[in-house]
Design an enzyme around this catalytic site. Sequence first.
Site, PDB file in Angstrom:
ATOM      1  N   ARG A  46       0.800  -1.223   0.000  1.00 49.46           N
ATOM      2  CA  ARG A  46       0.000   0.000   0.000  1.00 49.46           C
ATOM      3  C   ARG A  46       0.826   1.263   0.000  1.00 49.46           C
ATOM      4  O   ARG A  46       0.331   2.314  -0.357  1.00 49.46           O
ATOM      5  CB  ARG A  46      -0.967  -0.008   1.189  1.00 49.46           C
ATOM      6  CG  ARG A  46      -2.110  -0.945   0.922  1.00 49.46           C
ATOM      7  CD  ARG A  46      -3.105  -1.017   2.038  1.00 49.46           C
ATOM      8  NE  ARG A  46      -3.745  -2.330   1.979  1.00 49.46           N
ATOM      9  CZ  ARG A  46      -3.740  -3.211   2.938  1.00 49.46           C
ATOM     10  NH1 ARG A  46      -3.140  -2.938   4.077  1.00 49.46           N
ATOM     11  NH2 ARG A  46      -4.324  -4.365   2.779  1.00 49.46           N
ATOM     12  N   VAL A  47       2.053   1.217   0.415  1.00 51.44           N
ATOM     13  CA  VAL A  47       2.852   2.444   0.399  1.00 51.44           C
ATOM     14  C   VAL A  47       4.131   2.332  -0.417  1.00 51.44           C
ATOM     15  O   VAL A  47       4.747   3.322  -0.744  1.00 51.44           O
ATOM     16  CB  VAL A  47       3.231   2.909   1.827  1.00 51.44           C
ATOM     17  CG1 VAL A  47       2.040   3.415   2.559  1.00 51.44           C
ATOM     18  CG2 VAL A  47       3.936   1.820   2.580  1.00 51.44           C
TER      19      VAL A  47
END
Length: 509
Positions: free
Chosen positions: A365-366
């Site tokens: 997600r990052v």
Amino acid sequence: MQLKPEEISKVIRSQIKYYENAIRQDETGTVLMVGDGIARVSGLANCMAGELLEFEDGSFGMAQNLEENSVSVVLFGSGETISEEQMVKRTGKVVSVPVGETLIGRVVNALGQPIDAGGPISASEYRPIESQAPGICERQGVCQPLQTGIKAIDSMVPIGRGQRELIIGDRQTGKTTIATDTILNQKGKDVICIYVAIGQKRSTVASLVENLEKNGAMDYTIVVAATASEASPLQYIVPYTGCAMGEYFMYQGKDVLIIYDDLSKHAVAYRALSLLIRRPPGREAYPGDVFYLHSRLLERAAKLDDAHGGGSLTALPIIETQAGDISAYIPTNVISITDGQIFLESELFHSGVMPAVNPGISVSRVGGNAQIKAMKKVAGTLKLIYSQYRELESFAQFGSDLDADTKMRLEQGARIVEVLKQKQNAPVSVEKQVAILYAVTKGILSKVVTEDVELYEEGLYIWLDTDARGAEVMQVIRESGKLEKETEEKLKSALEAYTESFLDTRIQK
Ligand SMILES: Nc1ncnc2c1ncn2[C@@H]1O[C@H](COP(=O)(O)OP(=O)(O)O)[C@@H](O)[C@H]1O
Ligand SMILES: [Mg+2]
């Protein structure tokens, strides 16, 4: 011998000067009941939660339930020499472990005591195993990559420093291998690695340490182990122990990678301990706070902002699923508190696709912010081509006559699968990953038959190191991190030149 009165009076005077007029008082209690690795103790009215308590036989325990008339204590030893009516002493400290540089290269247990042949550890500092996670204002966004050296991960599920990325899969799908390969790839990159083994067999841990040693990775690694034969309280605290050791370095502004292998066994150890101290069981007999057990651990992973030193603690927790069931209690909990997950599948593993990463359902997600520009450029198209291939593949099985475009895509997809395969203990540097991924996405590899891709790749890496054209492009990518037009042209012509020579050698055979 002559005694001089003035000397004696001097000694007496200094003794009086340093006399401390305070009565030291140790608060003690009595063992009411002991058995199954826990003890119930009365008389410790001021005992703190998580406090270290010392028993008469010299063994230690940790206070867990603080009740009205008694304290439930989990024992760190076997408890065989503890009996009722014995005395228990408060230490006034919550459980702490030694931290610092002296631990690097060592194998220690859950209390930070050495279990290798390296002799005693002289640490100057101690840290409580439980501590508050860094606050919101102390953090900054994940912005730097943590290269795993594994093509399938660095390209499609990139990990950033300070991120928490879950590795999840059934037993024997290569979870531990991904973790250890990532450690190996940190060589010379100024990242301190901590491997936490929870509830594993001693032999497994021993061979893992041996592998790290053989590859020179113990120079920057700490192994913290609570093996299957150790008491469940030790298995319960061991991830926090490892985390405390990592935090010490993080607050000094260093980059740390920590691996928890695995949190499923950790949850089981905590369940055993909780049931013994009679906490009410909930779903799957886990206690109600089992979610907090992992969230407070993983929240301690962070990327600190520059005002706080800019250090980072990257966590790679591992979860073992049963028959691929990711909707069980513990897997769903841990999925919800991590920044992405790498799914490993038995089917892929058994069909020879190793590492068995399923890119369709694996996410980071990052991490995208944390890819170098050159990798971002090639990986973007890779993901697209690969997912289209997966789609095509599923219905191409039914059709017999396919048009040329479909055929081409299927062939390219097959080569991507081949390129993403990787052996154990063979991390690939990011600039070489860019080169091979560029070759496959831009169709340079289409001239090479799928069976030869492995050979092609092996040769390419050597060629890139030795040939002047290759080495030049590699240096530019390594130093700038970018793949600008000019570099891209050079990379393309270098790859084409290598492909020519590779094909020539194949024809001769
Ligand atoms: N990329 C790979 N190439 C070849 N063998 C692998 C690879 N990854 C894992 N293995 C082998 O598969 C077995 C299981 O791997 P392991 O990492 O221990 O799985 P897990 O931790 O999921 O149980 C090991 O014997 C390991 O050597
Ligand atoms: Mg394993």
